[in-house]
Design an enzyme around this catalytic site. Structure first.
Site, short mmCIF file in Angstrom:
data_model
loop_
_atom_site.label_atom_id
_atom_site.label_comp_id
_atom_site.label_asym_id
_atom_site.label_seq_id
_atom_site.Cartn_x
_atom_site.Cartn_y
_atom_site.Cartn_z
N LYS A 104 23.29 2.34 -68.97
CA LYS A 104 23.62 2.57 -70.39
C LYS A 104 23.46 4.05 -70.70
CE LYS A 104 22.62 0.11 -74.70
NZ LYS A 104 21.55 -0.62 -75.39
C1 E4P Z 1 22.71 -2.07 -78.37
O1 E4P Z 1 22.82 -2.14 -77.17
C2 E4P Z 1 21.47 -1.78 -79.07
O2 E4P Z 1 20.38 -2.13 -78.24
C3 E4P Z 1 21.28 -2.58 -80.31
O3 E4P Z 1 22.28 -3.53 -80.51
C4 E4P Z 1 20.84 -1.82 -81.50
O4 E4P Z 1 20.62 -2.73 -82.56
P1 E4P Z 1 19.80 -2.33 -83.87
O5 E4P Z 1 20.67 -1.48 -84.72
O6 E4P Z 1 19.50 -3.65 -84.51
O7 E4P Z 1 18.57 -1.59 -83.40
#
Ligand code: E4P
Length: 218
Positions: free
Chosen positions: A87
């Site tokens: 990622k």
């Molecule tokens: C995506 O991969 C992120 O981990 C995540 O969806 C972020 O979500 P949030 O805005 O609820 O922290």
């Protein structure tokens, strides 16, 4: 539509896996910290633990923000387990790193995407997944679902293979609307996934069926 769970909590991952509808997991440094997972070795071990529970892709995020650092970290993460997806943040160095991994057949997830232009660049770099954060856009009074719609249109225009991974999903209607638009994947909390189970007419209908059965079989 693939269902990913957005957590580093092993119990929740197990629960979603046991439900039989889980296709993968996304994590981020904040989610790891929330579970109290600190220190490089513990973090790497935790990724392997997650891979051993779920049968699907597991996104593991790099911490480095420069190209060389992302390559070094990403290669280490990819070596951990065949299910790991590296990622990478949506930055100039992140896009270069994405192309580097694409050329080496290492799966990538370009994260922190908030515009259609960013998603176009991620697809050009060959990202396996692009992660538009819909909940965080909603938080600032911008329509997150509209972004999913725009990206869907652009990717379809050119048959990009990058999968749209709707991220920052907060509730059941985000999931339903992402499915209507045609997001390839959604990642959200366990509560949003299990929330899809619920309908009061299901509960009252089931109670009635059981009551009628019992009346007839006393
Ligand atoms: C995506 O991969 C992120 O981990 C995540 O969806 C972020 O979500 P949030 O805005 O609820 O922290």
């Amino acid at each position: 539509m693939k269902f990913f769970i957005d957590t580093a909590n092993l119990d929740q991952i197990k629960e979603a896996q046991e439900l039989g509808v889980l296709d993968g997991v996304t994590t981020n440094p904040s989610l790891m910290a929330k579970e109290g997972i600190t220190g490089r070795n513990n973090i790497l071990k935790h990724y392997v633990d997650i891979c051993n529970i779920v049968d699907g892709d597991v996104s593991a995020e790099v911490i480095a923000t420069d190209f060389e650092g992302m390559i070094k970290e990403g290669e280490e993460l990819a070596e951990l387990h065949e299910q790991i997806v590296v990622k990478i943040p949506m930055t100039k160095d992140g896009i270069k790193a994405c192309k580097y991994f694409t050329d080496r057949d290492i799966k990538t997830n370009v994260t922190l995407v908030f515009s259609a232009g960013q998603a176009l660049l991620a697809a050009k770099a060959g990202a396996t997944y692009v992660s538009p954060f819909i909940g965080r856009l909603d938080d600032i009074s911008t329509d997150g679902l509209n972004l999913i719609d725009e990206i869907r249109q652009i990717y379809d225009n050119y048959a990009f293979e990058t999968e749209i991974l709707a991220a920052s999903v907060r509730h059941t209607m985000h999931i339903v609307n992402c499915a209507k638009i045609g997001a390839d994947v959604m990642t959200g909390p366990l509560s949003a996934i299990t929330g899809l189970l619920k309908h009061p007419l299901t509960d009252s209908g089931l109670a009635q069926f059981i009551a009628d059965y019992q009346k007839g079989n006393q």
